[in-house]
Design a protein around this motif. Structure first.
Motif, short mmCIF file in Angstrom:
data_model
loop_
_atom_site.label_atom_id
_atom_site.label_comp_id
_atom_site.label_asym_id
_atom_site.label_seq_id
_atom_site.Cartn_x
_atom_site.Cartn_y
_atom_site.Cartn_z
N UNK A 35 0.71 -1.30 0.02
CA UNK A 35 0.04 0.00 -0.09
C UNK A 35 0.68 1.19 -0.11
N UNK A 36 1.99 1.19 0.53
CA UNK A 36 2.98 2.45 0.73
C UNK A 36 3.22 2.57 -0.66
N UNK A 37 3.65 1.59 -1.45
CA UNK A 37 4.18 1.84 -2.85
C UNK A 37 2.98 2.34 -3.60
N UNK A 38 1.75 2.05 -3.40
CA UNK A 38 0.50 2.66 -4.26
C UNK A 38 0.18 3.99 -3.91
N UNK A 39 0.09 4.02 -2.61
CA UNK A 39 -0.27 5.49 -1.92
C UNK A 39 0.79 6.28 -1.87
N UNK A 120 12.37 1.92 -4.41
CA UNK A 120 11.22 2.55 -3.89
C UNK A 120 11.05 3.83 -4.45
N UNK A 121 11.95 4.72 -4.61
CA UNK A 121 11.83 6.08 -5.21
C UNK A 121 11.68 5.89 -6.60
N UNK A 122 12.19 5.03 -7.23
CA UNK A 122 12.19 4.70 -8.83
C UNK A 122 10.58 4.12 -9.02
N UNK A 123 9.99 3.44 -8.19
CA UNK A 123 8.47 3.15 -8.23
C UNK A 123 7.67 4.08 -8.39
N UNK A 124 8.10 5.12 -7.59
CA UNK A 124 7.04 6.30 -7.47
C UNK A 124 6.87 7.01 -8.86
N UNK A 130 1.11 -0.29 -13.10
CA UNK A 130 2.51 -0.74 -13.32
C UNK A 130 3.08 -1.14 -11.97
N UNK A 131 3.03 -0.31 -10.80
CA UNK A 131 3.66 -0.50 -9.46
C UNK A 131 2.73 -1.89 -8.99
N UNK A 132 1.63 -1.79 -9.06
CA UNK A 132 0.78 -3.17 -8.57
C UNK A 132 1.42 -4.23 -9.03
N UNK A 133 1.36 -4.41 -10.36
CA UNK A 133 1.52 -5.63 -11.11
C UNK A 133 3.06 -5.94 -10.76
N UNK A 134 4.10 -5.01 -10.77
CA UNK A 134 5.39 -5.26 -10.48
C UNK A 134 5.61 -5.91 -9.23
N UNK A 135 5.07 -5.23 -8.37
CA UNK A 135 5.12 -5.47 -6.69
C UNK A 135 4.67 -6.79 -6.57
N UNK B 18 11.80 -3.77 0.52
CA UNK B 18 11.85 -3.40 1.93
C UNK B 18 10.60 -3.47 2.80
N UNK B 19 10.66 -4.25 3.72
CA UNK B 19 9.41 -4.55 4.83
C UNK B 19 9.20 -3.48 5.67
N UNK B 20 7.94 -3.08 5.69
CA UNK B 20 7.67 -2.02 6.93
C UNK B 20 7.64 -2.71 8.12
#
Lengths: 183, 120
Positions: A35-39, A120-124, A130-135, B18-20
């Protein structure tokens, strides 16, 4: 039956809080990281993660047990994210605190390396699909078919999102030197 | 570095997300469950008490006790079905005299049952 299965059964038959808390403890780090990657916002991600687990607790009897429990949780989490987007009717903005402050990153994550920060920065820079499928496929090990089921997205779209996203990531990380650092 | 090895490198990086850290998250969710359970229990309790109070207001406690006893005795499915069938066949609408109190009791009872069925 594995530990997860017996915890699900205990929650279902006795509405056992402790059993479900153990399930939360088991899955929270992945769900929150997703969720952090998405939000792109830690507080919002935590709110949605909490909502995800409460929904899971209330709807546990609808989990058939045939599929993967983790996949079922990711599906609820993704739906919570989509619902939030619909409610707020705006794009997710990247907050400064999200990527730029090293101390926040080290406080939020169990352990994070510089390579992981770069990722993490690049995923933003990717779009949510794209983020969801790759993650889901590359970070959490779901098959393309499972990703398609979780996101309710055609298999072809899953594959194209992954391919496009990875190409973008490679370009971003090549520019920033993230791939060389990792090699 | 060629394209393929760059993609391999990227796959390796992606495979180690990285895990939260928990930092009290599980406890926070646990507290929400407990609150949810408490509020649901309170609603059930209030609805049940309302229903019981209304029943006592409409019929005498002795009649209520007799009704409950009859209900318990007719709890087996065949018995209940036969009982309901008999009631239906002997039901005479001309004798129906619904007072405001009994209508209110029915409405509140239905509302109480619905509130019990609605999940918090």
């Amino acid at each position: 039956m594995n530990e997860e299965g017996s915890l699900i059964l205990r929650t279902l038959t006795h509405r056992d809080n402790d059993a479900f808390s153990a399930l939360v403890r088991m899955h929270q780090n992945k769900i929150r990281a997703y969720l952090v990657r998405l939000c792109r916002n830690y507080d919002l991600a935590d709110d949605l993660a909490q909502e995800t687990f409460i929904t899971a607790f209330r709807k546990l009897e609808t989990f058939k047990g045939a599929g993967n429990f983790s996949g079922w949780l990711f599906k609820i989490a993704h739906n919570s994210f989509l619902q939030h987007l619909r409610k707020t009717k705006r794009r997710i903005e990247i907050t400064e605190q999200f990527t730029d402050q090293q101390e926040i990153l080290t406080e939020k994550y169990e352990a994070i390396s510089t390579e992981q920060i770069d990722i993490e920065k690049a995923l933003t820079q990717l779009n949510p699909d794209e983020t969801a499928t790759i993650t889901l496929s590359h970070s959490f090990g779901f098959s393309h078919q499972e990703v398609s089921d979780i996101l309710n997205m055609p298999l072809g779209s899953v594959k194209s999102n992954i391919s496009r996203g990875k190409t973008k990531l490679k370009e971003i990380l090549t520019k920033t030197g993230g791939l060389e650092k990792a090699s | 570095m060629n394209d393929n090895s760059e993609f391999d490198q990227l796959d390796k990086l992606l495979a180690q997300p990285a895990m939260i850290a928990d930092r009290g998250f599980t406890e926070q969710v646990d507290q929400s469950f407990r609150k949810l359970k408490t509020s649901r229990r309170s609603i059930f309790l209030v609805a049940g008490l309302c229903w019981f109070a209304l029943m006592i207001a409409v019929v005498s406690p002795q009649a209520l006790y007799e009704d409950l006893l009859t209900m318990v005795m007719t709890l087996d499915a065949v018995g209940t079905f036969t009982y309901l069938l008999e009631q239906y066949q002997t039901f005479d609408t001309s004798k129906l005299q619904a007072s405001y109190t009994s209508i209110a009791a029915i409405v509140f009872s239905v509302a109480a049952v619905i509130s019990m069925l609605v999940r918090v």
